[in-house]
Design an enzyme around this catalytic site. Sequence first.
Site, PDB file in Angstrom:
ATOM      1  CG  LEU A 123       7.732 -13.158 -15.503  1.00 55.14           C
ATOM      2  CD1 LEU A 123       8.186 -13.078 -14.052  1.00 55.14           C
ATOM      3  CD2 LEU A 123       7.572 -11.763 -16.082  1.00 55.14           C
ATOM      4  CG  HIS A 163      15.202 -16.323 -12.052  1.00 54.63           C
ATOM      5  ND1 HIS A 163      14.800 -16.529 -10.747  1.00 54.63           N
ATOM      6  CD2 HIS A 163      14.743 -17.412 -12.737  1.00 54.63           C
ATOM      7  CE1 HIS A 163      14.143 -17.676 -10.657  1.00 54.63           C
ATOM      8  NE2 HIS A 163      14.096 -18.234 -11.851  1.00 54.63           N
ATOM      9  CD  GLU A 164      14.352 -17.556 -16.638  1.00 56.44           C
ATOM     10  OE1 GLU A 164      14.766 -18.730 -16.599  1.00 56.44           O
ATOM     11  OE2 GLU A 164      13.278 -17.209 -16.118  1.00 56.44           O
ATOM     12  CD1 TRP A 175      10.481 -24.135  -4.096  1.00 54.09           C
ATOM     13  CD2 TRP A 175      11.182 -22.159  -4.886  1.00 54.09           C
ATOM     14  NE1 TRP A 175      10.019 -24.009  -5.388  1.00 54.09           N
ATOM     15  CE2 TRP A 175      10.437 -22.802  -5.893  1.00 54.09           C
ATOM     16  CE3 TRP A 175      11.723 -20.897  -5.152  1.00 54.09           C
ATOM     17  CZ2 TRP A 175      10.214 -22.226  -7.156  1.00 54.09           C
ATOM     18  CZ3 TRP A 175      11.502 -20.332  -6.403  1.00 54.09           C
ATOM     19  CH2 TRP A 175      10.760 -20.985  -7.386  1.00 54.09           C
ATOM     20  CG  ASP A 186      19.543 -24.080  -2.917  1.00 54.06           C
ATOM     21  OD1 ASP A 186      20.120 -24.858  -2.130  1.00 54.06           O
ATOM     22  OD2 ASP A 186      19.541 -22.844  -2.757  1.00 54.06           O
ATOM     23  CD  GLN A 194      12.881 -19.512   0.057  1.00 56.85           C
ATOM     24  OE1 GLN A 194      13.950 -18.945   0.259  1.00 56.85           O
ATOM     25  NE2 GLN A 194      12.085 -19.154  -0.944  1.00 56.85           N
TER      26      GLN A 194
HETATM   27  N1  ARG Z   1       9.270 -17.829 -13.776  1.00 59.15           N
HETATM   28  C1  ARG Z   1      10.580 -17.686 -14.288  1.00 59.15           C
HETATM   29  C2  ARG Z   1      11.458 -18.904 -13.971  1.00 59.15           C
HETATM   30  O1  ARG Z   1      11.183 -19.725 -13.121  1.00 59.15           O
HETATM   31  C3  ARG Z   1      11.249 -16.362 -13.920  1.00 59.15           C
HETATM   32  C4  ARG Z   1      10.945 -15.680 -12.650  1.00 59.15           C
HETATM   33  C5  ARG Z   1      11.660 -14.330 -12.595  1.00 59.15           C
HETATM   34  N2  ARG Z   1      11.183 -13.471 -11.542  1.00 59.15           N
HETATM   35  C6  ARG Z   1      11.312 -12.120 -11.522  1.00 59.15           C
HETATM   36  N3  ARG Z   1      10.893 -11.458 -10.500  1.00 59.15           N
HETATM   37  N4  ARG Z   1      11.835 -11.462 -12.485  1.00 59.15           N
HETATM   38  O2  ARG Z   1      12.506 -19.134 -14.557  1.00 59.15           O
HETATM   39 ZN    ZN Z   2      13.423 -20.040 -12.473  1.00 61.24          ZN
HETATM   40 CA    CA Z   3      19.848 -24.639   0.434  1.00 58.18          CA
END
Ligand code: ARG
Ligand code: ZN
Ligand code: CA
Length: 254
Positions: A123, A163-164, A175, A186, A194
Amino acid sequence: FAGIARIPCVVHVVWKTPAQNISQAQIDSQIDVLNHDFRATNADLGIVPAAFTDLIADARIEFYLATEDPDGNPTTGVTRTQTTVNGFGSDDKVKSSATGGHDPWPTDRYLNIWVCQLSGGLLGYAQFPGGPAETDGVVVLHTGFGTNGTAAAPFDLGRTTTHEIGHYLNLFHIWGDDGSGCSGSDEVADTPNQAGPNFGVPTFPHVTCNNGPNGDLFYDYMDYTDDRGMVMFTDEQVARMEACLDTVRSGLIA
Ligand code: ARG
Ligand code: ZN
Ligand code: CA
């Protein structure tokens, strides 16, 4: 920084099929999501149960498409590059014109965001602060970018980019990146310990690593749930991101 940090972004659209050459509206929709998620003004914050609402934090970070290019000329903050590459990987090839992508704009002054086709179910991926300048920034799959155009469920709410950018501003996965163990951290004090990543949209509470009764903070952007399930950063995560902008990445807001 005092007040709000405003980060200039450049979006490098690298496309092979016309559909991958995403619209300006799709790009704008992503910037809009970022400006809600990093200010805790996203409309879906209401899914967070009372047990966790005190942890919700405003990161005081906003994003805009650059209006000045590296030479000081007016720009839309978007580059568009046709490529022969069917799908990129996490090997940074999209970040160089020599390998079918586009070179970054000066990474000390711009947040570079590459949007392209990615292979293998990826992703997106990000570079943490302190890495090589020539590959600095984030890469996002076009179907996981923004909220319209090619964006496709369940990754069509722009949260992959949120997220990125969390990683780019020094956040680790919630986690602790230790597989499914309870020993990874983390390095954020207010996120519950977690076991492993959560997927889909879990039911509250999901207890692991003796973190009951409230369990995992799977509502966090740094978990792996579907876009509609990730809606918040915590106070201590915000402190890490702000510290990063005050030091290693201070050139972005100078
Ligand atoms: N797999 C990617 C990463 O670890 C992004 C995960 C984003 N998840 C989402 N639900 N949009 O950086
Ligand atoms: Zn990530
Ligand atoms: Ca923590």
